[in-house]
Design an enzyme around this catalytic site. Structure first.
Site, PDB file in Angstrom:
ATOM      1  N   ARG A  69      39.844  49.428  43.502  1.00 16.02           N
ATOM      2  CA  ARG A  69      40.490  48.239  44.074  1.00 16.02           C
ATOM      3  C   ARG A  69      41.958  48.530  44.374  1.00 16.02           C
ATOM      4  NH1 ARG A  69      39.158  44.400  39.377  1.00 16.02           N
ATOM      5  NH2 ARG A  69      40.403  42.809  40.412  1.00 16.02           N
ATOM      6  N   ARG A  74      41.898  41.906  30.699  1.00 16.36           N
ATOM      7  CA  ARG A  74      41.115  40.782  31.233  1.00 16.36           C
ATOM      8  C   ARG A  74      39.622  41.108  31.209  1.00 16.36           C
ATOM      9  NH1 ARG A  74      42.189  38.767  37.310  1.00 16.36           N
ATOM     10  NH2 ARG A  74      40.768  40.450  37.835  1.00 16.36           N
ATOM     11  N   ARG A 111      43.742  39.966  53.454  1.00 24.80           N
ATOM     12  CA  ARG A 111      43.691  41.218  52.693  1.00 24.80           C
ATOM     13  C   ARG A 111      43.728  42.433  53.595  1.00 24.80           C
ATOM     14  NH1 ARG A 111      41.553  39.375  47.810  1.00 24.80           N
ATOM     15  NH2 ARG A 111      41.520  40.898  46.128  1.00 24.80           N
ATOM     16  N   LYS A 144      48.252  36.596  40.771  1.00 23.93           N
ATOM     17  CA  LYS A 144      48.045  35.565  41.800  1.00 23.93           C
ATOM     18  C   LYS A 144      47.347  34.317  41.240  1.00 23.93           C
ATOM     19  CE  LYS A 144      45.782  38.377  44.608  1.00 23.93           C
ATOM     20  NZ  LYS A 144      45.812  39.718  43.995  1.00 23.93           N
ATOM     21  N   ARG A 177      33.812  39.799  34.624  1.00 26.37           N
ATOM     22  CA  ARG A 177      33.789  40.237  36.023  1.00 26.37           C
ATOM     23  C   ARG A 177      33.327  41.678  36.134  1.00 26.37           C
ATOM     24  NH1 ARG A 177      38.991  38.230  39.449  1.00 26.37           N
ATOM     25  NH2 ARG A 177      38.478  40.197  40.483  1.00 26.37           N
TER      26      ARG A 177
HETATM   27  P1  ATP Z   1      43.151  39.348  40.849  1.00 25.14           P
HETATM   28  O1  ATP Z   1      42.252  38.151  40.690  1.00 25.14           O
HETATM   29  O2  ATP Z   1      43.533  39.942  39.542  1.00 25.14           O
HETATM   30  O3  ATP Z   1      44.341  39.077  41.707  1.00 25.14           O
HETATM   31  P2  ATP Z   1      41.683  40.674  42.912  1.00 25.14           P
HETATM   32  O4  ATP Z   1      42.723  40.299  43.912  1.00 25.14           O
HETATM   33  O5  ATP Z   1      41.100  42.030  43.074  1.00 25.14           O
HETATM   34  O6  ATP Z   1      42.253  40.527  41.471  1.00 25.14           O
HETATM   35  P3  ATP Z   1      39.958  38.551  43.825  1.00 25.14           P
HETATM   36  O7  ATP Z   1      41.016  38.033  44.736  1.00 25.14           O
HETATM   37  O8  ATP Z   1      39.303  37.613  42.918  1.00 25.14           O
HETATM   38  O9  ATP Z   1      40.442  39.718  42.894  1.00 25.14           O
HETATM   39  O10 ATP Z   1      38.863  39.268  44.768  1.00 25.14           O
HETATM   40  C1  ATP Z   1      37.747  39.927  44.206  1.00 25.14           C
HETATM   41  C2  ATP Z   1      37.003  40.685  45.286  1.00 25.14           C
HETATM   42  O11 ATP Z   1      36.544  39.766  46.311  1.00 25.14           O
HETATM   43  C3  ATP Z   1      37.820  41.724  46.062  1.00 25.14           C
HETATM   44  O12 ATP Z   1      37.916  42.959  45.396  1.00 25.14           O
HETATM   45  C4  ATP Z   1      37.009  41.813  47.367  1.00 25.14           C
HETATM   46  O13 ATP Z   1      35.849  42.572  47.185  1.00 25.14           O
HETATM   47  C5  ATP Z   1      36.564  40.364  47.601  1.00 25.14           C
HETATM   48  N1  ATP Z   1      37.518  39.622  48.470  1.00 25.14           N
HETATM   49  C6  ATP Z   1      38.270  38.553  48.111  1.00 25.14           C
HETATM   50  N2  ATP Z   1      39.038  38.122  49.140  1.00 25.14           N
HETATM   51  C7  ATP Z   1      38.764  38.952  50.181  1.00 25.14           C
HETATM   52  C8  ATP Z   1      39.245  39.083  51.524  1.00 25.14           C
HETATM   53  N3  ATP Z   1      40.183  38.245  52.021  1.00 25.14           N
HETATM   54  N4  ATP Z   1      38.733  40.070  52.305  1.00 25.14           N
HETATM   55  C9  ATP Z   1      37.805  40.895  51.845  1.00 25.14           C
HETATM   56  N5  ATP Z   1      37.322  40.861  50.602  1.00 25.14           N
HETATM   57  C10 ATP Z   1      37.776  39.906  49.759  1.00 25.14           C
HETATM   58 MG    MG Z   2      42.469  36.384  41.386  1.00 29.03          MG
END
Ligand code: ATP
Ligand code: MG
Length: 191
Positions: A145, A128, A90, A14, A134
């Site tokens: 996750r 990564r 999410r 993403k 992170r």
């Molecule tokens: P990547 O960056 O590889 O796509 P990812 O989707 O797990 O990985 P991020 O989108 O950066 O990582 O989110 C990191 C963390 O932030 C999530 O695991 C969650 O704890 C929190 N988070 C981010 N967005 C939301 C959301 N919309 N609702 C709830 N928690 C969130």
């Molecule tokens: Mg991301």
């Protein structure tokens, strides 16, 4: 205003694809993960609460995320072409709230769902983790996750499919291959 929801599991690409899309289409990028990590870095009491959730791979509560989105949408400049939502919604509750927030503002969104196999994802995130710094890029947290993704987030694909606002994108190979699929869709949507 037409927005793009970039969906997909952690490590599906993403963040990488958002950057490429921004460069070609001039959309604004909202990564909720980046916003939350900035709050943690500020050292605020709220940041400490968020840190406790994220570092274990758990989600931040829906109401908090929905409020964050509401104020983001309120502060959008009227000449913005559209936003890439990276990391939101999410949960189905967040998706329902987003539908209402967008309708109120005469905005709409399509979901582009990045799909990659679990072994591909594991390999990317472990790799990564060597440089990202992170707290959530380690084997046990990644497993959690992915479990939460499958349980809480995957159902939103069905939600957008039923709204006829859904595109599935194969993100197994590399960013160029993934972007070429997205490019075809966006060149149709942003004429
Ligand atoms: P990547 O960056 O590889 O796509 P990812 O989707 O797990 O990985 P991020 O989108 O950066 O990582 O989110 C990191 C963390 O932030 C999530 O695991 C969650 O704890 C929190 N988070 C981010 N967005 C939301 C959301 N919309 N609702 C709830 N928690 C969130
Ligand atoms: Mg991301």
């Amino acid at each position: 205003m037409l927005h793009i929801i970039l969906g997909g599991a952690p490590g599906s690409g993403k963040g990488t694809l958002s950057e490429i899309i921004v460069n070609k289409y001039g959309l604004q990028h909202l990564s909720t993960g980046d916003v939350l990590r900035a709050e943690i870095a500020s050292g605020s009491p709220l940041g400490k609460e968020i840190d406790a959730l994220i570092s274990k791979g758990n989600l931040v509560p829906d109401q908090q995320m929905i409020q964050l989105l509401e104020s983001y949408l309120d502060n959008l400049s009227p000449d913005c072409k559209g936003v890439i939502f990276d990391g939101f919604p999410r949960t189905v509750e967040q998706a329902r709230a987003l539908t209402i927030m967008l309708a109120k503002r005469h905005m709409e969104a399509y979901m582009l769902d990045l799909y990659a196999e679990e072994d591909v994802i594991m390999a990317r995130l472990i790799h990564r983790g060597k440089t990202s710094g992170r707290a959530d890029d380690n084997y046990d947290t990644i497993k959690n996750r992915l479990r939460i993704y499958n349980e809480m987030t995957k159902p939103i694909s069905d939600y957008y499919l039923k709204l006829h606002r859904y595109f599935m994108i194969n993100s197994n190979i590399n960013p160029e291959c993934t972007f070429s699929q997205i490019d075809v869709i966006l060149s149709g949507l942003y004429k």
